[in-house]
Design a protein around this motif. Structure first.
Motif, PDB file in Angstrom:
ATOM      1  N   THR A  12      -4.311  13.740   1.345  1.00 18.39           N
ATOM      2  CA  THR A  12      -5.264  12.844   1.997  1.00 18.39           C
ATOM      3  C   THR A  12      -6.416  13.645   2.595  1.00 18.39           C
ATOM      4  O   THR A  12      -7.576  13.231   2.535  1.00 18.39           O
ATOM      5  CB  THR A  12      -4.540  12.075   3.122  1.00 18.39           C
ATOM      6  OG1 THR A  12      -3.302  11.601   2.610  1.00 18.39           O
ATOM      7  CG2 THR A  12      -5.364  10.912   3.622  1.00 18.39           C
ATOM      8  N   GLY A  18       0.838  -1.208   0.000  1.00 16.18           N
ATOM      9  CA  GLY A  18       0.000   0.000   0.000  1.00 16.18           C
ATOM     10  C   GLY A  18       0.862   1.242   0.000  1.00 16.18           C
ATOM     11  O   GLY A  18       2.103   1.170  -0.124  1.00 16.18           O
ATOM     12  N   GLY A  19       0.203   2.378   0.150  1.00 14.58           N
ATOM     13  CA  GLY A  19       0.899   3.656   0.039  1.00 14.58           C
ATOM     14  C   GLY A  19       2.000   3.842   1.065  1.00 14.58           C
ATOM     15  O   GLY A  19       3.024   4.471   0.774  1.00 14.58           O
ATOM     16  N   SER A  20       1.811   3.303   2.258  1.00 16.08           N
ATOM     17  CA  SER A  20       2.828   3.491   3.306  1.00 16.08           C
ATOM     18  C   SER A  20       4.140   2.859   2.881  1.00 16.08           C
ATOM     19  O   SER A  20       5.213   3.478   2.965  1.00 16.08           O
ATOM     20  CB  SER A  20       2.384   2.842   4.620  1.00 16.08           C
ATOM     21  OG  SER A  20       1.079   3.197   4.922  1.00 16.08           O
ATOM     22  N   HIS A  42       1.229  12.858   3.813  1.00 13.16           N
ATOM     23  CA  HIS A  42       0.731  11.728   4.600  1.00 13.16           C
ATOM     24  C   HIS A  42       1.678  11.437   5.762  1.00 13.16           C
ATOM     25  O   HIS A  42       2.898  11.505   5.615  1.00 13.16           O
ATOM     26  CB  HIS A  42       0.596  10.485   3.717  1.00 13.16           C
ATOM     27  CG  HIS A  42      -0.302   9.459   4.325  1.00 13.16           C
ATOM     28  ND1 HIS A  42       0.174   8.404   5.051  1.00 13.16           N
ATOM     29  CD2 HIS A  42      -1.652   9.361   4.340  1.00 13.16           C
ATOM     30  CE1 HIS A  42      -0.850   7.677   5.474  1.00 13.16           C
ATOM     31  NE2 HIS A  42      -1.968   8.237   5.053  1.00 13.16           N
ATOM     32  N   ASP A  94       3.727  11.887  -4.193  1.00  7.03           N
ATOM     33  CA  ASP A  94       2.813  10.942  -3.551  1.00  7.03           C
ATOM     34  C   ASP A  94       1.433  11.100  -4.192  1.00  7.03           C
ATOM     35  O   ASP A  94       0.676  12.012  -3.875  1.00  7.03           O
ATOM     36  CB  ASP A  94       2.755  11.227  -2.041  1.00  7.03           C
ATOM     37  CG  ASP A  94       1.855  10.222  -1.312  1.00  7.03           C
ATOM     38  OD1 ASP A  94       1.077   9.513  -1.990  1.00  7.03           O
ATOM     39  OD2 ASP A  94       1.913  10.174  -0.070  1.00  7.03           O
ATOM     40  N   ALA A 128      -0.744   8.490  -4.079  1.00  5.64           N
ATOM     41  CA  ALA A 128      -1.405   7.262  -3.601  1.00  5.64           C
ATOM     42  C   ALA A 128      -2.896   7.317  -3.909  1.00  5.64           C
ATOM     43  O   ALA A 128      -3.483   6.387  -4.456  1.00  5.64           O
ATOM     44  CB  ALA A 128      -1.172   7.097  -2.107  1.00  5.64           C
ATOM     45  N   HIS A 160      -5.308   0.062  -4.627  1.00  9.43           N
ATOM     46  CA  HIS A 160      -6.422  -0.299  -3.733  1.00  9.43           C
ATOM     47  C   HIS A 160      -7.253   0.917  -3.307  1.00  9.43           C
ATOM     48  O   HIS A 160      -8.116   0.786  -2.435  1.00  9.43           O
ATOM     49  CB  HIS A 160      -5.958  -1.142  -2.529  1.00  9.43           C
ATOM     50  CG  HIS A 160      -5.100  -0.453  -1.509  1.00  9.43           C
ATOM     51  ND1 HIS A 160      -4.248  -1.136  -0.685  1.00  9.43           N
ATOM     52  CD2 HIS A 160      -4.964   0.845  -1.161  1.00  9.43           C
ATOM     53  CE1 HIS A 160      -3.636  -0.299   0.125  1.00  9.43           C
ATOM     54  NE2 HIS A 160      -4.060   0.914  -0.145  1.00  9.43           N
ATOM     55  N   LYS A 161      -7.030   2.031  -3.952  1.00 11.58           N
ATOM     56  CA  LYS A 161      -7.922   3.172  -3.733  1.00 11.58           C
ATOM     57  C   LYS A 161      -8.829   3.306  -4.966  1.00 11.58           C
ATOM     58  O   LYS A 161      -9.797   2.568  -5.094  1.00 11.58           O
ATOM     59  CB  LYS A 161      -7.101   4.431  -3.442  1.00 11.58           C
ATOM     60  CG  LYS A 161      -6.384   4.351  -2.073  1.00 11.58           C
ATOM     61  CD  LYS A 161      -5.681   5.632  -1.710  1.00 11.58           C
ATOM     62  CE  LYS A 161      -5.275   5.714  -0.243  1.00 11.58           C
ATOM     63  NZ  LYS A 161      -4.242   4.754   0.174  1.00 11.58           N
ATOM     64  N   ASP A 214      -1.832   4.058  -5.309  1.00  8.96           N
ATOM     65  CA  ASP A 214      -2.437   2.903  -4.633  1.00  8.96           C
ATOM     66  C   ASP A 214      -3.555   2.316  -5.481  1.00  8.96           C
ATOM     67  O   ASP A 214      -4.671   2.858  -5.492  1.00  8.96           O
ATOM     68  CB  ASP A 214      -3.065   3.351  -3.302  1.00  8.96           C
ATOM     69  CG  ASP A 214      -2.152   3.165  -2.120  1.00  8.96           C
ATOM     70  OD1 ASP A 214      -1.057   2.609  -2.285  1.00  8.96           O
ATOM     71  OD2 ASP A 214      -2.551   3.553  -1.012  1.00  8.96           O
TER      72      ASP A 214
HETATM   73  C1  LIG Z   1      -1.537  10.572  -0.052  1.00  8.17           C
HETATM   74  C2  LIG Z   1      -1.412   9.264   0.683  1.00  8.17           C
HETATM   75  N1  LIG Z   1      -0.222   8.676   0.807  1.00  8.17           N
HETATM   76  C3  LIG Z   1      -0.060   7.517   1.466  1.00  8.17           C
HETATM   77  C4  LIG Z   1      -1.137   6.880   2.031  1.00  8.17           C
HETATM   78  C5  LIG Z   1      -0.937   5.590   2.769  1.00  8.17           C
HETATM   79  O1  LIG Z   1      -1.501   4.565   2.019  1.00  8.17           O
HETATM   80  P1  LIG Z   1      -1.886   3.147   2.619  1.00  8.17           P
HETATM   81  O2  LIG Z   1      -3.011   3.388   3.557  1.00  8.17           O
HETATM   82  O3  LIG Z   1      -2.256   2.361   1.415  1.00  8.17           O
HETATM   83  O4  LIG Z   1      -0.691   2.598   3.303  1.00  8.17           O
HETATM   84  C6  LIG Z   1      -2.414   7.447   1.921  1.00  8.17           C
HETATM   85  C7  LIG Z   1      -3.582   6.802   2.525  1.00  8.17           C
HETATM   86  O5  LIG Z   1      -4.679   7.274   2.455  1.00  8.17           O
HETATM   87  C8  LIG Z   1      -2.557   8.674   1.222  1.00  8.17           C
HETATM   88  O6  LIG Z   1      -3.734   9.274   1.093  1.00  8.17           O
END
Ligand SMILES: Cc1ncc(COP(=O)(O)O)c(C=O)c1O
Length: 524
Positions: free
Chosen positions: A249, A152-154, A194, A274, A276, A305-306, A303
């Protein structure tokens, strides 16, 4: 012969057959499929209404002998699925998350059974690369960028910043992956970035405080002049990266990528974007111009998954040079991996491991995420995703238009993408933060619209974010109706409001009925 904890340890307990069912998938998936279709009608109410029942059914002692697949399947249908999450409900627009679209769920199941790992010369392994290249093309990433899936994004941000760290320290003659860092580093981001950016800095040995927060405007976009100042004040620390947002976000704002990218270039500094959440926004012709400067990026994340509707567990990092990624993350060689493969041509899927994704990031074992992204894009194509993104962005704009036209609502931040931050203001008196907090909790409890809240420039906002394939304009309409209806109820009870509201309500109603805009909540 019985197998169990009470057996004589010396007794021979080797059984011919495993107790776990390993087939009959058609039968069991059909049953689960029926239960899931029923779930997706969202007629079952919220899990917490029945929490006593399912908790009692599920919190049991560790089974000594197991109940068998038939009972497990029945329990999944009875206790798990109907007591699952509200996230797939199209009335839910909280956070930035959604339920999986069908093609992604099917490909996930297919991969779990047919290719549990992304390694080997399989169709699934091939689709890792094919789908990453599709994403790069779809979102118009700089030519030649190559990707890597992660959870995921993290983790995608962690991998991008790990690659940035490698580049920055190599440029001063040090290999940080091997030797660690010998001086402080700096990452330039904003308060709207984020929060996992700071965690990534910590994991990478730079420390959370290596992230310097650069001033942003009222929309949460980094101010280019403030970035210049922050870079000038970088003392003797090593600048590692500028982190720009393509869709914050909080509110979906997009940084001035062209200006920030140009500053990063000038300072020979890694430029990370970023995206995501927001990168698919580039497909919307109304938003596309805001992505100018994306071509300057050294790394980009998105991502699936979004907005793509993949099951949770799929992020993607793109960089210009995967060799750098490999130097940042490669594992030391393991005989059992390297020794398992032949040199030269492959005639069997296990003759080679395929592209060494495990050396580009932080996971060794990993599912085949590429097949999931491939399935989702193969099903609806670029145009299908464009329609979804445009629809969701239009929904956010529509909420803003309704709020503008309605005297009891106010927009706190205009949508850039599919997030609209607005609130109920009634006649503007009283503690509006407290009122909207209560309104939000009540709205979620009723379940017809379930956004989240956020704080915009110190004021509490209702924050719907649309990314789910099931969400349509009707859900946006319903959400605004709910805000108006519940806001009026709370104000009618005197919650969080000053006196005199009822006297003014008559005037508001009259104004509303005269307005050529949208019908009021009561009229719906
Ligand atoms: C801009 C951004 N970066 C990173 C993330 C982290 O993504 P994840 O929740 O898939 O780890 C998010 C999550 O909403 C996000 O909005």
């Amino acid at each position: 012969m019985a197998v169990g904890a009470d057996n004589d340890p010396d007794e021979d307990i080797i059984m011919e057959r495993d107790r776990a069912a390993c087939g009959d998938l058609g039968h069991w998936l059909q049953q689960i499929g029926r239960d899931l279709d029923h779930f997706l009608r969202f007629e079952h109410g919220d899990a917490m209404a029945r929490a006593g029942d399912w908790r009692a059914a599920l919190v049991r002692p560790l089974p000594a002998h197991g109940v068998g697949i038939e009972a497990v399947s029945a329990e999944i249908g009875r206790w798990l699925i109907p007591n699952g999450s509200q996230i797939p409900n199209p009335a839910s627009s909280a956070f930035i998350t959604t339920g999986a679209a069908t093609a992604g769920a099917l490909a996930t199941a297919a991969g779990a059974i047919a290719a549990p790992q992304r390694i080997g010369l399989t169709a699934f392994n091939l689709l890792e690369e094919v789908s990453l290249d599709w994403l790069a093309e779809l979102f118009e990433l700089p030519a030649g960028m190559k990707g890597l899936y992660s959870s995921g994004g993290s983790v995608a941000n962690l991998v991008a910043l790990g690659t940035a760290r490698q580049a920055a320290f190599e440029a001063v003659g040090r290999d940080p992956a091997r030797d660690g860092v010998d001086r402080p580093g700096r990452i330039f981001a904003t308060a709207a970035s984020h929060h996992t950016i700071r965690r990534a800095a910590a994991v990478l040995g730079l420390g959370r405080d290596a992230v310097r927060l650069v001033a942003a405007d009222a929309m949460g976009r980094m101010k280019p002049a403030a970035l210049r100042e922050a870079l000038a004040a970088c003392d003797d620390a090593l600048p590692v990266a500028v982190v720009a947002n393509a869709g914050t976000t909080n509110a979906g704002a997009i940084d001035d990528l062209a200006a920030l990218g140009a500053i990063a270039r000038l300072h020979r500094l890694w430029f990370h974007v970023d995206g995501a959440y927001g990168l698919p926004g580039i497909l919307d012709p109304r938003v596309r111009p805001l992505f100018r400067g994306l071509e300057l990026a050294d790394s980009v994340i998105v991502d699936p998954h979004k907005w793509l509707g993949a099951p949770v567990g799929i992020g993607a990092t793109f960089v210009r040079d995967r060799a750098l990624m490999s130097r940042a993350f490669t594992q030391t060689a393991a005989d059992y991996l390297e020794g398992a493969c032949e040199d030269g041509d492959a005639s069997h899927s296990m003759d080679k491991l395929g592209i060494p994704y495990a050396d580009f990031g932080v996971e060794l074992s990993a599912p085949c995420r590429g097949a999931v992204v491939w399935a989702l894009l193969r099903e609806i194509g670029r145009e299908g995703l464009r329609e979804r993104v445009c629809r969701h962005n239009a929904m956010a704009r529509h909420i803003a238009e309704r709020a503008d036209a309605h005297p009891e609502l106010e927009v706190l931040q205009r949508p850039t993408l599919s997030i609209c931050c607005f609130r109920y203001r009634g006649d503007g008196s009283g503690d509006l933060d407290a009122l909207n907090q209560r309104l939000h909790r009540e709205m979620v409890r009723r379940g017809r619209a379930m956004p989240s809240t956020t704080v915009i420039n110190g004021r509490l906002a209702i924050r719907p974010c649309f990314v789910g394939a099931r969400a349509t304009m009707a859900h946006a309409e319903q959400l605004v109706d709910e805000v108006i209806a519940i806001g009026r109820e709370l104000v009618g009870r005197g919650d969080g409001f000053a006196q005199g509201r009822r006297a003014r309500q008559h005037n508001i109603d009259t104004a509303l009925s005269r307005s050529a805009g949208h019908p009021t909540g009561e009229q719906r």
